[in-house]
Design an enzyme around this catalytic site. Structure first.
Site, PDB file in Angstrom:
ATOM      1  N   GLU A  66      34.772  57.510 -33.702  1.00 33.24           N
ATOM      2  CA  GLU A  66      36.264  56.815 -32.670  1.00 33.24           C
ATOM      3  C   GLU A  66      36.779  55.672 -33.359  1.00 33.24           C
ATOM      4  O   GLU A  66      35.704  54.689 -34.006  1.00 33.24           O
ATOM      5  CB  GLU A  66      36.080  56.545 -31.747  1.00 33.24           C
ATOM      6  CG  GLU A  66      37.204  55.592 -30.565  1.00 33.24           C
ATOM      7  CD  GLU A  66      36.799  55.335 -29.209  1.00 33.24           C
ATOM      8  OE1 GLU A  66      36.303  55.562 -28.254  1.00 33.24           O
ATOM      9  OE2 GLU A  66      37.982  55.113 -28.577  1.00 33.24           O
ATOM     10  N   TYR A  88      27.413  56.860 -19.046  1.00 37.97           N
ATOM     11  CA  TYR A  88      26.567  56.002 -20.068  1.00 37.97           C
ATOM     12  C   TYR A  88      25.800  55.941 -18.979  1.00 37.97           C
ATOM     13  O   TYR A  88      25.674  55.770 -18.074  1.00 37.97           O
ATOM     14  CB  TYR A  88      28.111  55.319 -20.805  1.00 37.97           C
ATOM     15  CG  TYR A  88      28.812  55.731 -21.521  1.00 37.97           C
ATOM     16  CD1 TYR A  88      28.142  55.957 -22.901  1.00 37.97           C
ATOM     17  CD2 TYR A  88      29.717  56.032 -21.778  1.00 37.97           C
ATOM     18  CE1 TYR A  88      29.110  56.347 -24.674  1.00 37.97           C
ATOM     19  CE2 TYR A  88      30.896  56.207 -22.711  1.00 37.97           C
ATOM     20  CZ  TYR A  88      30.133  56.128 -23.940  1.00 37.97           C
ATOM     21  OH  TYR A  88      31.162  56.904 -24.690  1.00 37.97           O
ATOM     22  N   GLU A  98      30.892  62.549 -24.332  1.00 31.94           N
ATOM     23  CA  GLU A  98      30.794  60.794 -24.610  1.00 31.94           C
ATOM     24  C   GLU A  98      28.939  61.345 -23.898  1.00 31.94           C
ATOM     25  O   GLU A  98      29.385  60.744 -22.440  1.00 31.94           O
ATOM     26  CB  GLU A  98      31.905  59.885 -24.409  1.00 31.94           C
ATOM     27  CG  GLU A  98      32.663  60.565 -25.236  1.00 31.94           C
ATOM     28  CD  GLU A  98      33.978  59.219 -24.525  1.00 31.94           C
ATOM     29  OE1 GLU A  98      33.254  58.041 -23.779  1.00 31.94           O
ATOM     30  OE2 GLU A  98      34.952  59.583 -25.302  1.00 31.94           O
ATOM     31  N   GLN A 145      28.832  56.177 -30.579  1.00 29.50           N
ATOM     32  CA  GLN A 145      29.282  56.707 -31.464  1.00 29.50           C
ATOM     33  C   GLN A 145      28.422  56.652 -32.802  1.00 29.50           C
ATOM     34  O   GLN A 145      27.737  56.121 -33.041  1.00 29.50           O
ATOM     35  CB  GLN A 145      30.463  55.910 -31.926  1.00 29.50           C
ATOM     36  CG  GLN A 145      32.189  55.544 -30.638  1.00 29.50           C
ATOM     37  CD  GLN A 145      31.354  55.426 -29.582  1.00 29.50           C
ATOM     38  OE1 GLN A 145      31.107  54.274 -29.222  1.00 29.50           O
ATOM     39  NE2 GLN A 145      32.888  55.278 -28.611  1.00 29.50           N
ATOM     40  N   ASN A 187      41.894  62.625 -23.545  1.00 35.49           N
ATOM     41  CA  ASN A 187      40.612  61.970 -22.854  1.00 35.49           C
ATOM     42  C   ASN A 187      40.655  61.198 -21.177  1.00 35.49           C
ATOM     43  O   ASN A 187      41.144  60.317 -21.440  1.00 35.49           O
ATOM     44  CB  ASN A 187      40.153  61.048 -24.316  1.00 35.49           C
ATOM     45  CG  ASN A 187      38.548  59.525 -23.766  1.00 35.49           C
ATOM     46  OD1 ASN A 187      37.852  60.858 -23.803  1.00 35.49           O
ATOM     47  ND2 ASN A 187      39.438  58.717 -23.721  1.00 35.49           N
ATOM     48  N   GLU A 188      39.751  61.275 -20.570  1.00 37.33           N
ATOM     49  CA  GLU A 188      39.887  60.172 -19.454  1.00 37.33           C
ATOM     50  C   GLU A 188      40.271  60.087 -19.253  1.00 37.33           C
ATOM     51  O   GLU A 188      41.322  58.719 -18.899  1.00 37.33           O
ATOM     52  CB  GLU A 188      38.657  59.012 -20.140  1.00 37.33           C
ATOM     53  CG  GLU A 188      37.461  59.284 -20.672  1.00 37.33           C
ATOM     54  CD  GLU A 188      36.441  57.952 -20.469  1.00 37.33           C
ATOM     55  OE1 GLU A 188      36.730  56.582 -20.473  1.00 37.33           O
ATOM     56  OE2 GLU A 188      35.498  58.077 -20.900  1.00 37.33           O
TER      57      GLU A 188
HETATM   58  O1  AHR Z   1      32.983  54.964 -25.937  1.00 40.05           O
HETATM   59  C1  AHR Z   1      33.509  53.572 -25.462  1.00 40.05           C
HETATM   60  C2  AHR Z   1      35.139  54.534 -24.336  1.00 40.05           C
HETATM   61  O2  AHR Z   1      34.065  55.171 -23.612  1.00 40.05           O
HETATM   62  C3  AHR Z   1      35.539  55.732 -24.937  1.00 40.05           C
HETATM   63  O3  AHR Z   1      36.748  55.502 -25.545  1.00 40.05           O
HETATM   64  C4  AHR Z   1      35.871  56.072 -23.221  1.00 40.05           C
HETATM   65  O4  AHR Z   1      36.343  57.333 -23.532  1.00 40.05           O
HETATM   66  C5  AHR Z   1      34.720  56.132 -22.811  1.00 40.05           C
HETATM   67  O5  AHR Z   1      35.515  55.166 -21.434  1.00 40.05           O
END
Ligand code: AHR
Length: 502
Positions: free
Chosen positions: A25, A248, A304, A353, A172-173
């Site tokens: 990214e 995450y 992600e 990332q 995305n999101e």
């Molecule tokens: O990885 C950081 C961010 O986390 C990304 O840009 C986004 O898609 C997610 O919220």
């Protein structure tokens, strides 16, 4: 002692190589400095791409790379990143630190990076703030062979030949940074935008990724699937090849997150417990998908995933730079075992990332580059790519941890490749004790062809630019043959790979 039972006669789903994908990214020092330094840099490079980084990624067998975001994607206007570099727009990276984005890394550079790594391309389009026309023209620019305004412009910019776009994310999101949409609103937009993501080369159809949920937002998955499948004629099936999922691990929750290197035993187990949550997320999102897609034609793309800690002290908070310890090796080992086990539905993923940001496999500082513990786990697990998942299960596994944050002591997954090699990947989640695992196969006579380990006595151990080889992939010798298989003794805090053959 735990027992691992393997039935090598029962091959299950194929583990798509793309499960071992990565994410690059425009965030902090991921692209600029981490990957791309420009042709005139003193750091050795080929066409601007750091040679050390590209070589390390080739050893990982990176199957696919996602770009340009993330949140960055829904504010990225691809035309800003083509043509002579001197005339490319300089703009603010609003999401990530408000720094200047000079657009010197754009479509041509991304395609060149994937060529050097030898991986598939996953482009994430802009639905949040871009138009249908803009998205459609980007696809035309990249993939159309023949006479057209976009193909002509590509040729004028030095690339006569079209490229292959293997995967294309339509936003995305979009429930958050990609436009704060409701599931129904997004799904209707998805239906419209994806219509114009044309397949100019029928031999290489683009696989489309629809924006899926954040963590356990099952309402999103339900709303998107329902709306996408509503009033959809049969011929439109195939308009969604993947639905994404983002998850995450924040040890102390989203607000506090927690340090990447300074944590106690309780936080160790809390973190691993949260990594294990991936299993439930996949099961429950997949169950909703099953109602619309019982044959599992649509893959889940966990594009992600990884740990997300408080950024390293003294670094720009907008750059999300963090260290990577043995704890991250376990997060990777646990998560990849879960993906393998669900490879009937999970057919792509991207660790976030790739360089210098969240759970990165590589960190750079000037001309130096180091590999993280996560790098070595991804390296060991590469043998699962494209192999067949084998039926396997554990018994007699102790539950360990602290109150409220219990975990199984061991997790595993097993696959067999085309040449008959069996890859077993095991994790010992204990921060205190070693564990003996008795591996039993259906047939006798297997021997260990290769045995590797990533571990360290100290759960905080990590690599630094001064001590780059504190945690590495090493030969593993604590195993012996038994009547019915192999017995291994895994040290605490460890990820082990065994390759077995008869
Ligand atoms: O990885 C950081 C961010 O986390 C990304 O840009 C986004 O898609 C997610 O919220």
């Amino acid at each position: 002692m735990s027992r691992l039972h393997i039935n090598e006669h029962n091959k299950q789903s194929t583990i798509a190589p793309e499960i071992y994908g990565h994410f690059s990214e425009h965030l902090g020092r991921c692209i600029y400095e981490g990957i791309y330094v420009g042709e005139n840099s003193d750091i050795p490079n080929v066409n601007g791409m750091r040679t050390d980084v590209v070589e390390a990624l080739k050893e990982l067998k990176v199957p696919v790379l996602r770009w340009p975001g993330g949140c960055f994607a829904d504010e990225y206007h691809w035309k800003d990143g083509i043509g002579p570099k001197e005339t490319r727009k300089k703009m603010i990276n609003t999401h990530w630190g408000g720094v200047v984005e000079d657009n010197s890394f754009g479509t041509h550079e991304f395609m060149e990076l994937c060529r050097q790594i030898g991986c598939k391309t996953y482009i994430n389009g802009n639905l949040g703030s871009g138009t249908v026309q803009e998205m459609s023209e980007w696809v035309e620019y990249m993939t159309f062979r023949g006479v057209s305004p976009m193909a002509d412009e590509r040729a004028r910019n030095g690339h006569e030949e079209p490229w292959t776009v293997d995967f294309f994310g339509v936003g995305n999101e979009n429930w958050g940074c990609g436009g704060n949409m409701t599931p129904e609103y997004y799904a209707n937009e998805y239906r419209r935008y994806q219509t114009y993501v044309r397949n100019y080369d029928p031999e290489k159809p683009i696989q489309k990724v629809c924006c899926g949920a954040n963590v356990d937002d099952y309402h999103w998955t339900e709303g998107v699937m329902k709306t996408c499948f509503d009033h959809t004629p049969e011929f439109l099936h195939g308009f969604m090849d993947f639905l994404s999922l983002h998850y995450y691990v924040h040890p102390e929750g989203w607000e506090i997150k927690g340090s990447s290197t300074d944590f106690d035993r309780e936080v160790w187990y809390k973190t691993l417990n949260k990594a294990l949550h991936m299993d439930e997320l996949i099961r429950r999102h997949s169950a909703i998908m099953d109602q619309y897609d019982p044959e599992k034609k649509i893959g889940l793309s966990v594009d992600e995933w990884g740990s997300w800690y408080t950024c390293e002290p003294g670094t720009n908070p907008g750059f999300l730079y963090q260290q990577n310890t043995v704890r991250d090796a376990l997060i990777a080992g646990i998560t990849l075992n879960i993906f393998n086990k669900h490879s009937d539905r999970v057919r792509m993923a991207a660790l976030a990332q790739m360089v210098n940001v969240l759970q990165s496999v590589l960190l750079t500082e000037g001309s130096q580059m180091i590999k993280t513990p996560t790098y070595y786990v991804m390296h060991m697990y590469r043998h699962h790519q494209g192999a067949a998942l084998l039926e396997s299960s554990l018994s007699d596994v102790e539950e360990i941890g602290v109150d409220g944050w219990k975990v199984p002591k061991v997790t595993e997954s097993v696959s067999m490749d085309d040449e008959g090699f069996i890859t077993v990947t095991l994790n010992n989640l204990s921060a205190e004790e070693s564990e003996q695992v008795d591996i039993q196969l259906a047939e006798r006579g297997y021997r260990v062809e290769l045995a590797r380990i990533v571990t360290h006595e100290d759960m905080h151990a990590h690599n630094t630019f001064d001590a780059p080889e504190t945690v590495v992939e090493a030969e593993f010798t604590a195993y012996e043959s038994t009547e019915s298989g192999i017995s291994v003794t895994m040290p605490k805090n460890s990820v082990v790979e065994l390759r077995l053959v008869r």
